[in-house]
Design an enzyme around this catalytic site. Structure first.
Site, short mmCIF file in Angstrom:
data_model
loop_
_atom_site.label_atom_id
_atom_site.label_comp_id
_atom_site.label_asym_id
_atom_site.label_seq_id
_atom_site.Cartn_x
_atom_site.Cartn_y
_atom_site.Cartn_z
N ASN A 9 0.86 -1.18 0.00
CA ASN A 9 0.00 0.00 0.00
C ASN A 9 0.91 1.24 0.00
O ASN A 9 1.54 1.53 1.01
CB ASN A 9 -0.88 -0.05 1.27
CG ASN A 9 -1.71 1.21 1.47
OD1 ASN A 9 -1.79 2.05 0.60
ND2 ASN A 9 -2.31 1.32 2.65
N LYS A 11 0.02 4.25 -0.14
CA LYS A 11 -0.63 5.41 0.48
C LYS A 11 -0.44 6.64 -0.42
O LYS A 11 -0.43 6.50 -1.63
CB LYS A 11 -0.11 5.60 1.91
CG LYS A 11 -0.19 4.30 2.72
CD LYS A 11 0.07 4.45 4.17
CE LYS A 11 -0.06 3.09 4.85
NZ LYS A 11 0.09 3.15 6.29
N HIS A 93 -9.36 0.78 5.21
CA HIS A 93 -8.07 1.00 5.88
C HIS A 93 -8.29 1.92 7.08
O HIS A 93 -9.10 2.85 7.01
CB HIS A 93 -7.08 1.62 4.89
CG HIS A 93 -5.68 1.63 5.45
ND1 HIS A 93 -5.27 2.57 6.37
CD2 HIS A 93 -4.63 0.80 5.27
CE1 HIS A 93 -4.01 2.31 6.71
NE2 HIS A 93 -3.60 1.24 6.06
N GLU A 95 -6.70 4.32 8.20
CA GLU A 95 -6.49 5.75 7.93
C GLU A 95 -7.73 6.37 7.30
O GLU A 95 -8.03 7.55 7.51
CB GLU A 95 -5.24 5.94 7.04
CG GLU A 95 -3.98 5.69 7.87
CD GLU A 95 -2.76 5.26 7.08
OE1 GLU A 95 -2.77 5.36 5.84
OE2 GLU A 95 -1.79 4.80 7.72
N GLY A 169 2.93 2.02 10.78
CA GLY A 169 3.88 3.12 10.64
C GLY A 169 4.63 3.48 11.90
O GLY A 169 5.28 4.53 11.96
N SER A 209 3.86 -2.31 10.19
CA SER A 209 5.31 -2.35 10.40
C SER A 209 5.96 -3.66 9.99
O SER A 209 6.92 -4.11 10.62
CB SER A 209 5.66 -2.00 11.85
OG SER A 209 5.28 -0.67 12.14
P1 PGA Z 1 3.16 0.16 7.52
O1 PGA Z 1 1.67 0.35 7.00
O2 PGA Z 1 3.70 -1.12 6.92
O3 PGA Z 1 3.91 1.37 7.04
O4 PGA Z 1 3.10 0.06 9.02
C1 PGA Z 1 0.80 -0.74 6.89
C2 PGA Z 1 -0.54 -0.30 6.35
O5 PGA Z 1 -1.05 0.76 6.75
O6 PGA Z 1 -1.13 -0.99 5.50
#
Ligand code: PGA
Length: 249
Positions: A9, A11, A93, A95, A169, A209
Site C-alpha cells: 500500500n 498510500k 483502511h 487511515e 507506521g 510495520s
Molecule cells: P506500515 O503500513 O507497513 O507502514 O506500518 C501498513 C498499512 O497501513 O497498511
C-alpha cells in the site's frame, strides 16, 4: 492450499517516476512467487497497470466509492478502478476509517461495489491502542467483521487484512502470540459465518510495520497468509525480501 499474498500500500506516496520500482520488483520476483499486489495512488493506477502487464504483479486501488457513478466530487468508483486495468481495491483502511469517518456499513457497501466491478476487495480491520490496552481486541475485531464483511464473501472476491492501528507506521509489531490469537479468531468467525469450505480458503494478511527483518517470524503463523505492507513496499529493495520470506514460509 490457501494462496499467499504480499500486498503493498503506497498510500499518498509515489509519482510517475516511482513506476520504475514496479519494473524492478517484477524482475526481482522468483518464478513461483506468491501473489503480489501493489496499490499506488489513484493517478498512477492506469500507468501502473500498463507497467505491470505481463508480470506477476497485480495492481490495486486504496479506496473506492460505494456508488457506481454520480455527483460525488473527488471520489472514484470501483468500475473506474477496474477500467484502469487494476484488479484489487483496499477498503476500510484504518487511515480512511479515522480521517474520513468511514463506518463498518460504508466499508461493507464498498466491498460490495468492488465485487460488482469484479475487483477483489482487501478488507481491513484492526484495533486501536486503547482497545488493546483495555483487553477489548477480540470484541472490536468481532464487531468489525460482523459489520464490514458482506454476505457472499469468497476467497476469490475478498482478502482480509488484520492491521492493529498502533502497529501501522510505528515500528511496533505485536508479538507472534498476539498475531496468532487474532488471526485464529478471525478464521473461526469466518467459519461460523461462511462455512469451513469458504473460510478455509480466504487469505488473511497481517499489516503493521512489516519489514524485511520481521517478515519471516510473522509468516510462521498458520493463519497468516501474507502481509499488507505500507512503508516497506515503496522500494523494491525492501519489498522483494518480504515477498521472498513469504515464498519460503
Ligand atoms: P506500515 O503500513 O507497513 O507502514 O506500518 C501498513 C498499512 O497501513 O497498511
Amino acid at each position: 492450499m490457501r494462496r499467499k499474498i504480499a500486498a503493498g500500500n503506497w498510500k499518498m506516496n509515489g509519482l510517475a517516476a516511482s513506476l520504475s520500482e514496479l519494473e524492478q520488483l517484477a524482475s526481482a520476483l522468483p518464478p513461483h512467487a506468491p501473489e503480489v499486489i501493489i496499490c499506488p495512488p489513484a493517478p498512477l493506477l492506469f500507468r501502473a497497470s500498463e507497467t505491470a502487464r505481463g508480470s506477476a504483479i497485480h495492481i490495486g486501488a486504496q479506496d473506492c466509492h460505494m456508488q457506481d457513478s454520480g455527483a460525488f466530487t473527488g471520489d472514484i468508483s470501483a468500475q473506474m478502478i477496474a477500467d484502469t486495468g487494476a484488479t484489487h481495491v483496499i477498503v476500510g483502511h484504518s487511515e480512511r476509517r479515522a480521517a474520513h469517518e468511514e463506518r463498518d456499513r460504508d466499508i461493507r457497501s464498498k466491498a460490495k461495489a468492488a465485487w460488482a466491478a469484479k475487483l477483489t476487495a482487501i478488507i481491513c480491520i484492526g484495533e486501536a491502542l486503547e482497545d488493546r490496552e483495555a483487553d477489548n481486541t477480540l470484541d472490536i475485531i468481532a464487531g468489525q467483521l460482523a459489520g464490514s464483511l458482506p454476505d457472499g464473501m469468497t476467497a476469490t472476491n475478498s482478502v482480509i487484512a488484520y492491521e492493529p492501528i498502533w502497529a501501522i507506521g510505528t515500528g511496533k509489531v505485536p508479538t507472534l502470540e498476539q498475531i496468532v490469537e487474532v488471526h485464529d479468531f478471525i478464521r473461526t468467525k469466518l467459519t461460523i459465518r461462511y462455512g469451513a469450505e469458504i473460510a478455509d480458503m480466504i487469505p488473511l494478511l497481517y499489516g503493521g510495520s512489516v519489514k524485511p527483518d520481521n517478515a519471516a517470524t510473522i509468516f510462521q503463523a498458520e493463519n497468516v497468509d501474507g502481509a499488507l505492507v505500507g512503508g516497506a513496499s515503496l522500494k523494491s529493495a525492501d519489498f522483494a525480501p518480504i515477498i521472498m520470506a513469504l515464498a519460503q514460509s
